[in-house]
Scaffold this active site. Structure first.
Site, PDB file in Angstrom:
ATOM      1  N   SER A 227       0.856  -1.197   0.000  1.00 17.20           N
ATOM      2  CA  SER A 227       0.000   0.000   0.000  1.00 17.20           C
ATOM      3  C   SER A 227       0.886   1.239   0.000  1.00 17.20           C
ATOM      4  O   SER A 227       1.888   1.311   0.717  1.00 17.20           O
ATOM      5  CB  SER A 227      -0.944  -0.018   1.192  1.00 17.20           C
ATOM      6  OG  SER A 227      -0.245   0.125   2.399  1.00 17.20           O
ATOM      7  N   GLY A 229      -0.336   4.583   0.291  1.00 18.40           N
ATOM      8  CA  GLY A 229      -1.099   5.757   0.720  1.00 18.40           C
ATOM      9  C   GLY A 229      -1.841   6.407  -0.428  1.00 18.40           C
ATOM     10  O   GLY A 229      -2.534   5.715  -1.194  1.00 18.40           O
ATOM     11  N   GLU A 231      -0.853   7.282  -3.119  1.00 20.64           N
ATOM     12  CA  GLU A 231      -0.376   6.872  -4.453  1.00 20.64           C
ATOM     13  C   GLU A 231      -0.941   5.519  -4.881  1.00 20.64           C
ATOM     14  O   GLU A 231      -0.589   5.003  -5.940  1.00 20.64           O
ATOM     15  CB  GLU A 231       1.161   6.821  -4.464  1.00 20.64           C
ATOM     16  CG  GLU A 231       1.763   8.206  -4.331  1.00 20.64           C
ATOM     17  CD  GLU A 231       3.265   8.200  -4.365  1.00 20.64           C
ATOM     18  OE1 GLU A 231       3.864   7.235  -3.848  1.00 20.64           O
ATOM     19  OE2 GLU A 231       3.825   9.164  -4.897  1.00 20.64           O
ATOM     20  N   GLY A 232      -1.808   4.946  -4.051  1.00 23.49           N
ATOM     21  CA  GLY A 232      -2.467   3.698  -4.446  1.00 23.49           C
ATOM     22  C   GLY A 232      -1.783   2.463  -3.920  1.00 23.49           C
ATOM     23  O   GLY A 232      -1.309   2.454  -2.776  1.00 23.49           O
ATOM     24  N   GLY A 258      -5.246   0.863   5.793  1.00 22.10           N
ATOM     25  CA  GLY A 258      -4.574  -0.393   5.470  1.00 22.10           C
ATOM     26  C   GLY A 258      -5.332  -1.589   6.041  1.00 22.10           C
ATOM     27  O   GLY A 258      -5.380  -2.656   5.415  1.00 22.10           O
ATOM     28  N   ASP A 259      -5.914  -1.426   7.206  1.00 23.23           N
ATOM     29  CA  ASP A 259      -6.678  -2.525   7.816  1.00 23.23           C
ATOM     30  C   ASP A 259      -7.933  -2.822   6.991  1.00 23.23           C
ATOM     31  O   ASP A 259      -8.317  -3.988   6.814  1.00 23.23           O
ATOM     32  CB  ASP A 259      -7.076  -2.169   9.259  1.00 23.23           C
ATOM     33  CG  ASP A 259      -5.863  -1.851  10.119  1.00 23.23           C
ATOM     34  OD1 ASP A 259      -4.780  -2.377   9.817  1.00 23.23           O
ATOM     35  OD2 ASP A 259      -6.007  -1.060  11.071  1.00 23.23           O
TER      36      ASP A 259
HETATM   37  N1  LIG Z   1      -5.136   9.958   0.659  1.00 23.10           N
HETATM   38  C1  LIG Z   1      -5.683   8.836   0.181  1.00 23.10           C
HETATM   39  N2  LIG Z   1      -6.590   8.881  -0.828  1.00 23.10           N
HETATM   40  C2  LIG Z   1      -7.151   7.758  -1.332  1.00 23.10           C
HETATM   41  N3  LIG Z   1      -6.871   6.516  -0.891  1.00 23.10           N
HETATM   42  C3  LIG Z   1      -5.961   6.406   0.102  1.00 23.10           C
HETATM   43  C4  LIG Z   1      -5.326   7.546   0.697  1.00 23.10           C
HETATM   44  N4  LIG Z   1      -4.505   7.113   1.686  1.00 23.10           N
HETATM   45  C5  LIG Z   1      -4.626   5.765   1.701  1.00 23.10           C
HETATM   46  N5  LIG Z   1      -5.483   5.344   0.750  1.00 23.10           N
HETATM   47  C6  LIG Z   1      -5.871   3.952   0.431  1.00 23.10           C
HETATM   48  O1  LIG Z   1      -5.632   3.133   1.550  1.00 23.10           O
HETATM   49  C7  LIG Z   1      -4.627   2.157   1.249  1.00 23.10           C
HETATM   50  C8  LIG Z   1      -3.797   1.903   2.489  1.00 23.10           C
HETATM   51  O2  LIG Z   1      -3.173   3.097   2.875  1.00 23.10           O
HETATM   52  P1  LIG Z   1      -1.757   3.176   3.603  1.00 23.10           P
HETATM   53  O3  LIG Z   1      -0.678   2.870   2.646  1.00 23.10           O
HETATM   54  O4  LIG Z   1      -1.732   4.508   4.267  1.00 23.10           O
HETATM   55  O5  LIG Z   1      -1.897   1.990   4.653  1.00 23.10           O
HETATM   56  P2  LIG Z   1      -1.267   1.779   6.105  1.00 23.10           P
HETATM   57  O6  LIG Z   1      -0.089   2.707   6.284  1.00 23.10           O
HETATM   58  O7  LIG Z   1      -1.029   0.338   6.265  1.00 23.10           O
HETATM   59  O8  LIG Z   1      -2.473   2.230   7.046  1.00 23.10           O
HETATM   60  P3  LIG Z   1      -2.871   1.705   8.542  1.00 23.10           P
HETATM   61  O9  LIG Z   1      -1.732   0.846   9.019  1.00 23.10           O
HETATM   62  O10 LIG Z   1      -3.096   2.942   9.322  1.00 23.10           O
HETATM   63  O11 LIG Z   1      -4.136   0.921   8.393  1.00 23.10           O
HETATM   64  C9  LIG Z   1      -3.870   2.732   0.046  1.00 23.10           C
HETATM   65  O12 LIG Z   1      -3.252   1.714  -0.723  1.00 23.10           O
HETATM   66  C10 LIG Z   1      -4.997   3.424  -0.709  1.00 23.10           C
HETATM   67  O13 LIG Z   1      -5.751   2.490  -1.451  1.00 23.10           O
HETATM   68 MG   LIG Z   2      -0.658  -0.665   8.091  1.00 26.74          MG
END
Ligand SMILES: Nc1ncnc2c1ncn2[C@@H]1O[C@H](COP(=O)(O)OP(=O)(O)OP(=O)(O)O)[C@@H](O)[C@H]1O
Ligand SMILES: [Mg+2]
Length: 316
Positions: A227, A229, A231-232, A258-259
């Protein structure tokens, strides 16, 4: 059956303030308390999509009781090991600019007997066809090879394991050999780079990240969902590499996105949806999660609406 395992769950307290000032009195507003922890968030997402899971882990003291009452209130099935010390309370403060400051308690200390009780509980569930999601930090008292141990036993019993962990716990679990490593991983950019000891920078593009995910496949992992953020995400398996851009949503809180992604993926696998559809569902669910306060999952209606905008592209 899906079982989510949260070894260090929390009572999540979310509050707002205009500006968070250090060394000053900060007045909070809109304070809410929720049953939290990464596996709990995953269970909540699965529930929204119409699936079922059992949430397990450790719970103790008054906060542990509140946590379990909160799970029941959300309609989530649960089966926690009761422990002597108290479940942590985590505070997330969101300022008016939307920035989140997290203040996390260290959490309880788990004894050897309590960990053995959890191992026994999981072994009883750990049969072929079941999927376990092990997520989040390890509580004090638990050795960093805990996920490696749990994952190895569960996989030996024929169950599938999804690991969403960080640092040494992740590193050790990945060195267990092809028959004992987690089947699925969902690192974020930071977690993946840390695993390979690489400093982040503008030169760290998808072209650098993809081969790192492929190295994880070489260890025996079936799917890496990286993931990224806003950026998809990249979905890397033996069948190839797919990328999907993040959906344009109005972000309230990305905590737990992410969860939601993990929950949607596992829901899709459990229901035998085609892989591409599972990835699309993960993108829609995680983007939807960003539009809600705190770690709340999005509604099924929103997920279905966002699903129509998802584009998953095969890049190799
Ligand atoms: N600003 C955003 N706009 C649209 N989608 C987002 C955005 N931020 C996160 N996402 C979606 O959520 C997914 C997971 O985000 P991220 O990479 O932040 O996960 P993470 O850091 O594991 O989060 P957490 O551990 O808090 O659950 C991304 O791949 C995307 O699909
Ligand atoms: Mg996470």
């Amino acid at each position: 059956m899906i079982i989510t395992v949260t070894l260090n769950p929390a009572l999540d307290k979310t509050a707002r303030c205009d500006v968070l000032r250090p060394n000053a009195l900060n007045r909070l507003r809109d304070v809410s308390i929720d049953a939290g922890g990464k596996g709990v968030n995953v269970s909540a997402m699965i529930r929204v999509l119409g699936g079922n899971s059992i949430a397990t882990g450790f719970a103790g003291g008054g906060a542990g009781e509140e946590l379990i009452a909160g799970l029941a209130g959300k309609g989530l099935e649960h089966d926690f090991v009761r422990i002597a010390s108290v479940t942590r309370t985590n505070l997330k403060v969101i300022n008016d600019a939307g920035n989140v400051t997290e203040l996390n308690e260290p959490g309880p200390e788990i004894t050897g007997e309590e960990f053995a009780a959890l191992e026994k509980k999981l072994a009883a569930f750990g049969t072929k066809g079941n999927t376990f999601i092990l997520s989040g930090s390890l509580p004090r008292g638990i050795k960093s090879d805990a996920y490696k141990k749990l994952c190895g036993t569960l996989r030996q019993n024929g169950a599938e394991v999804f690991l969403d962990a960080d640092g040494e716990a992740l590193e050790l679990a990945l060195d267990a050999g092809p028959d004992a490593v987690p089947c699925f991983l969902k690192p974020n950019r930071y977690e993946l780079l840390k695993l390979f000891g690489i400093q982040d920078g503008s030169e760290i593009t998808e072209a650098v990240l993809s081969p790192l995910c492929v190295k994880l496949l070489d260890k025996g992992v079936s799917l890496v969902c990286l993931s990224l953020g806003h950026e998809g995400a990249l979905f890397v398996s033996r069948e190839g590499i797919r990328r999907s851009p993040a959906l344009p949503v109005t972000v309230k809180s990305t905590v737990g996105a992410g969860d939601s992604m993990v929950g949607a993926l596992v829901y899709g696998f459990e229901n035998g949806l085609p892989q591409e559809h599972c990835f699309a569902l993960a993108m829609a669910a995680s983007a939807g999660a960003c539009t809600t306060e705190g770690t709340n999952p999005p509604s099924r209606f929103l997920v279905d609406e966002l699903l129509q905008q998802v584009c998953v592209q095969k890049i190799s």
